[in-house]
Design a protein around this motif. Structure first.
Motif, short mmCIF file in Angstrom:
data_model
loop_
_atom_site.label_atom_id
_atom_site.label_comp_id
_atom_site.label_asym_id
_atom_site.label_seq_id
_atom_site.Cartn_x
_atom_site.Cartn_y
_atom_site.Cartn_z
N LEU A 7 0.84 -1.20 0.00
CA LEU A 7 0.00 0.00 0.00
C LEU A 7 0.87 1.25 0.00
O LEU A 7 1.70 1.43 0.89
CB LEU A 7 -0.89 0.00 1.25
N VAL A 20 -7.37 3.16 6.89
CA VAL A 20 -6.81 1.85 6.55
C VAL A 20 -7.27 0.91 7.65
O VAL A 20 -6.76 0.97 8.77
CB VAL A 20 -5.27 1.90 6.46
N SER A 22 -8.98 -3.15 8.84
CA SER A 22 -9.35 -4.55 8.63
C SER A 22 -8.64 -5.17 7.44
O SER A 22 -9.25 -5.88 6.64
CB SER A 22 -10.87 -4.69 8.49
N ASN A 23 -7.34 -4.93 7.33
CA ASN A 23 -6.53 -5.53 6.28
C ASN A 23 -5.57 -6.54 6.87
O ASN A 23 -5.23 -6.48 8.06
CB ASN A 23 -5.70 -4.45 5.56
N VAL A 24 -5.10 -7.44 6.03
CA VAL A 24 -4.04 -8.37 6.39
C VAL A 24 -2.90 -8.13 5.41
O VAL A 24 -3.07 -8.33 4.20
CB VAL A 24 -4.52 -9.83 6.33
N PHE A 25 -1.77 -7.65 5.93
CA PHE A 25 -0.58 -7.41 5.13
C PHE A 25 0.44 -8.47 5.49
O PHE A 25 1.01 -8.42 6.58
CB PHE A 25 0.00 -6.02 5.42
N ASN A 28 4.92 -8.85 2.26
CA ASN A 28 5.16 -7.83 1.24
C ASN A 28 6.58 -7.31 1.41
O ASN A 28 7.19 -7.44 2.46
CB ASN A 28 4.16 -6.68 1.41
N SER A 38 5.10 -3.17 4.24
CA SER A 38 3.70 -3.41 3.90
C SER A 38 3.00 -2.14 3.46
O SER A 38 2.20 -2.15 2.54
CB SER A 38 2.94 -4.00 5.09
N MET A 39 3.30 -1.00 4.13
CA MET A 39 2.58 0.23 3.79
C MET A 39 3.44 1.47 3.95
O MET A 39 4.31 1.54 4.81
CB MET A 39 1.32 0.36 4.64
N ASN A 52 -5.71 -3.94 11.79
CA ASN A 52 -4.95 -4.58 10.72
C ASN A 52 -3.99 -5.61 11.31
O ASN A 52 -3.56 -5.47 12.45
CB ASN A 52 -4.14 -3.53 9.96
N ASN A 77 -4.27 -2.94 16.19
CA ASN A 77 -3.48 -3.62 15.17
C ASN A 77 -2.54 -4.64 15.79
O ASN A 77 -2.10 -4.47 16.93
CB ASN A 77 -2.65 -2.60 14.39
#
Length: 170
Positions: A7, A20, A22-25, A28, A38-39, A52, A77
Motif C-alpha cells: 500500500l 486503513v 481490517s486488512n491483512v498485510f 510484502n 507493507s505500507m 490490521n 493492530n
C-alpha cells in the motif's frame, strides 16, 4: 517493490481523512532503500489505522512508514514478525511527520530493530503490548505491557490460552 510493498497512500488534503482498516498485510516487500514493507502512508489530514494484521513484511521500515501532519489514530493492530532488508533500517513501525499520534490497543512485537521508531516526539500510548520503542519517549503512556504475546502458532495470530493478554480487559 517501491515504498509500501502492498500500500502506497498519499493524501495531500488537510481536510480529508485517510482510513486503513481490517486488512491483512503478509509477506510484502519494499525496495532496498524504500520505507514500508507493507505500507507507506503520507497524509496532510487525519489518518485512522485500525484492526490490521501486519506480519512477515520486509523493508527499511519493515512493517510500515507513516508520515502524517494531522491526527493519527493507530488502534487494535497486530504488527509482528517483520524483518529489515539486509538487517539495515529502523524496524517495525516508523512514525514521522508533524502530526500527533495516538497508539492504543496494539501488539507490536518481535519486529527486527525497533517495534516502534518515533521520529516526531508527539505520540501517546495506551493499552499496548510493545517490545522496543526507539528514539523519542512517549508523551504519555498508560497500561503498557512488554511481554511475549504467545500466539498459538507461527503464522496464526490468535492468542494462546496462557497468554497474559487473554482476558486482560484490553
Amino acid at each position: 517493490l517501491y515504498a509500501g510493498g502492498a500500500l502506497n497512500l498519499v493524501n495531500t488534503s488537510s481536510t480529508s481523512a485517510t482510513y486503513v482498516f481490517s486488512n491483512v498485510f503478509v509477506a510484502n516487500k519494499a525496495a532496498d532503500n524504500n520505507s514500508g514493507g507493507s505500507m507507506y502512508v503520507s497524509s496532510q489530514g487525519d489518518v485512522h489505522l485500525w484492526s490490521n494484521i501486519v506480519y512477515a513484511n520486509s523493508g527499511s521500515a519493515a512493517a510500515g512508514y507513516l508520515s502524517c501532519d494531522g491526527n493519527t489514530y493507530i488502534n487494535g493492530n497486530t504488527i509482528a514478525g517483520n524483518q529489515l532488508i539486509n538487517h539495515v533500517g529502523i524496524g517495525g513501525l516508523d512514525i514521522a511527520g508533524s502530526g500527533h499520534y495516538w497508539l492504543a490497543n496494539n501488539i507490536l512485537w518481535n519486529n527486527e530493530g525497533f517495534d516502534v521508531f518515533d521520529q516526531n516526539g508527539s505520540v501517546d500510548y495506551a493499552y499496548n503490548d510493545i517490545g522496543v520503542v526507539g528514539n523519542f519517549p512517549p508523551l504519555s503512556s498508560c497500561h503498557a505491557l512488554s511481554v511475549d504475546r504467545q500466539f498459538t502458532a507461527f503464522v496464526v495470530v490468535n492468542l494462546a490460552p496462557a497468554s497474559p493478554r487473554l482476558n486482560s480487559g484490553w
